[in-house]
Design an enzyme around this catalytic site. Structure first.
Site, PDB file in Angstrom:
ATOM      1  N   ARG A 222      17.032  77.246  74.017  1.00 13.45           N
ATOM      2  CA  ARG A 222      16.417  78.047  73.237  1.00 13.45           C
ATOM      3  C   ARG A 222      14.876  78.202  73.209  1.00 13.45           C
ATOM      4  NH1 ARG A 222      16.832  75.660  69.140  1.00 13.45           N
ATOM      5  NH2 ARG A 222      14.402  75.354  68.953  1.00 13.45           N
TER       6      ARG A 222
ATOM      7  N   THR B  31      19.504  70.175  67.042  1.00  7.02           N
ATOM      8  CA  THR B  31      18.488  70.707  67.940  1.00  7.02           C
ATOM      9  C   THR B  31      16.889  70.127  67.609  1.00  7.02           C
ATOM     10  OG1 THR B  31      17.356  72.615  69.181  1.00  7.02           O
ATOM     11  CG2 THR B  31      17.863  73.017  66.969  1.00  7.02           C
ATOM     12  N   ASN B  32      15.962  70.933  67.889  1.00  6.17           N
ATOM     13  CA  ASN B  32      14.697  70.351  67.708  1.00  6.17           C
ATOM     14  C   ASN B  32      13.646  71.501  67.999  1.00  6.17           C
ATOM     15  OD1 ASN B  32      13.595  70.795  70.837  1.00  6.17           O
ATOM     16  ND2 ASN B  32      15.190  69.246  71.193  1.00  6.17           N
ATOM     17  N   PRO B  33      12.310  71.345  67.465  1.00  4.48           N
ATOM     18  CA  PRO B  33      11.438  72.573  67.200  1.00  4.48           C
ATOM     19  C   PRO B  33      10.793  73.151  68.650  1.00  4.48           C
ATOM     20  CG  PRO B  33      10.472  70.497  66.409  1.00  4.48           C
ATOM     21  CD  PRO B  33      11.690  70.182  66.916  1.00  4.48           C
TER      22      PRO B  33
END
Ligand code: CTP
Length: 405
Positions: A244, A216-218
């Site tokens: 998310r 995923t990524n932030p």
């Protein structure tokens, strides 16, 4: 800041309600009244009991040339005054707004003229907080602010600066001139997204690596959420498809939670025919494991995972919609050559507008954004809050929607 001449012209004959609460900054509300009246606006002031401890109603009556409302139980022209006022006003400013006022409004308390007016008002509301930093930074006040923002209420400030006594910190009310600029923007924008359905994607998608790990990524989802709040404030119906996120969601007309890029792609394509504007803000994880493991990966030293590209949602949208194409807005995050690469994505994905920004904006309250249109027109915005950038993006999107046959 806009030039003074423009501000004054735009206020001519506008009907402005000004709520004043009990803070030492109440004296600035006198200057605000003076500036609004000077700009040609008609101003009607509502004061809380606390405000009257700092300033006498007569001061506002003299400046506004209108009677000041101080109680919930007065009548005007046979109608209860807060109903009469909320029908009359085009915008309601509360400056200064104490923690108490913000808290009451967020909880739906209506125990005096101003809180009752706030609860019954169907017009845009702008709040300029003023309080000691310990009150402003209290998580309860922050939660109240977030809740109200989520409901489309506008906030300006507070700013860091000198407070009463020796104190310095975050809690000082912005200057009246800045409130004037903001009011002008609110009046110009109004409900320009009324009867428009807006589809927003937000947050990070996740691709399964094994039963307990994801790629995923932030992304926090904050930019998409700011757009949802801003568009709601401008009258739009909002569908939010999100991965998310790490900040609270505002009230929505429809919420679809997804995990993977493929789930997001399906949800977007399903909703597409119903919308006028697509804001593709989600940070879609670009790669996914070709063969996700069905058991937890246990290798101790090194593991090789083959990744494949996640299908591009915007490109698919662009291929599918031919006749009734919504206005399409995308985002581009790049660590270098941001503008050039964003221009290329605008072309490839058939977008009407793209917002170029850097990785530093991930998870941050603020963003350095450049808006790039199809005509190549480029607008470099100074670093500002995501909510303010959201309004700028919607200004452009509304212009594009209006220019469509
Ligand atoms: N996007 C999309 N589908 C994907 C990946 C991205 O629709 N699978 C959208 C994003 O939501 C954004 C725009 O495309 O609005 C640009 O995303 P970005 O990640 O900056 O670029 P990519 O197209 O993924 O290109 P690259 O990773 O090669 O920079």
């Amino acid at each position: 800041m806009l030039n003074a001449k423009f501000e004054l012209n735009s206020l001519k004959e506008r009907r402005i309600l000004l709520g004043v609460t009990g803070s030492i900054a109440a004296y600035k509300a006198l200057e605000l009244t003076r500036l609004l009246v000077k700009g040609g606006a008609e101003v009607r002031v509502v004061m809380t009991e606390g405000a009257r401890k700092f300033i006498a109603p007569l001061s506002f009556e003299t400046l506004s040339q209108n009677k000041v409302t101080t109680t919930l139980f007065s009548q005007e022209g046979g109608r209860i005054v807060h109903l009469e006022l909320s029908d009359w006003g085009e915008v309601l400013i509360v400056a200064p707004a104490t923690a108490n006022l913000i808290g009451k409004f967020a909880q739906g308390v209506a125990d005096d003229g101003l809180t009752t007016l706030l609860l019954s008002a169907q017009i845009p509301i702008l709040i300029a907080p003023a309080m000691h930093p310990s009150l402003w930074e209290n998580p309860i006040t922050q939660e109240n602010e977030n809740k109200l923002r989520g409901l489309g209420v506008h906030f300006i400030g507070p700013i860091r600066g000198k407070l009463s006594g020796q104190d310095v910190g975050m809690g000082r009310m912005v200057e009246p001139e800045e409130i004037l600029v903001k009011v002008n923007q609110i009046l110009t924008r109004g409900k320009d997204l009324m009867e428009r359905r807006v589809l927003i994607t937000a947050g990070a998608t996740e691709e399964v690596l094994d039963p307990i790990r994801v790629l995923t990524n932030p992304s926090s989802g904050r930019m998409g959420i700011a757009l949802a709040e801003a568009a709601k404030g401008r009258g739009a119906e909002i569908i939010l498809i999100h991965g998310r996120t790490s900040c609270p969601l505002p009230p929505l007309d429809e919420e679809i939670a997804v995990k993977t890029g493929e789930e997001m792609r399906k949800a977007v394509l399903r909703k597409l025919s119903e919308v006028h504007l697509l804001l593709m803000v989600a940070a879609v994880a670009d790669y996914r494991p070709l063969h996700p493991s069905s058991t937890k990966i246990k290798e101790r030293k090194r593991v090789t995972v083959e990744l494949e590209r996640v299908p591009d949602i915007l490109s698919d949208v662009n291929k599918i919609v031919k006749n009734r194409k919504p206005v399409m807005v995308g985002f581009s995050v790049e660590s270098e050559n941001g503008v050039e690469r964003a221009k290329r994505k605008l072309e490839e994905k058939g977008l009407d507008l793209i917002i170029a920004n850097g990785p530093a904006s991930f998870g941050s309250e603020e963003i350095d954004a450049t808006l790039i249109g199809r005509d190549g027109e480029l607008k470099d915005l100074p670093r500002m809050t995501k909510r303010d950038v959201a309004e700028e993006i919607l200004d452009r999107a509304v212009e594009i929607m209006k220019s469509r046959p």
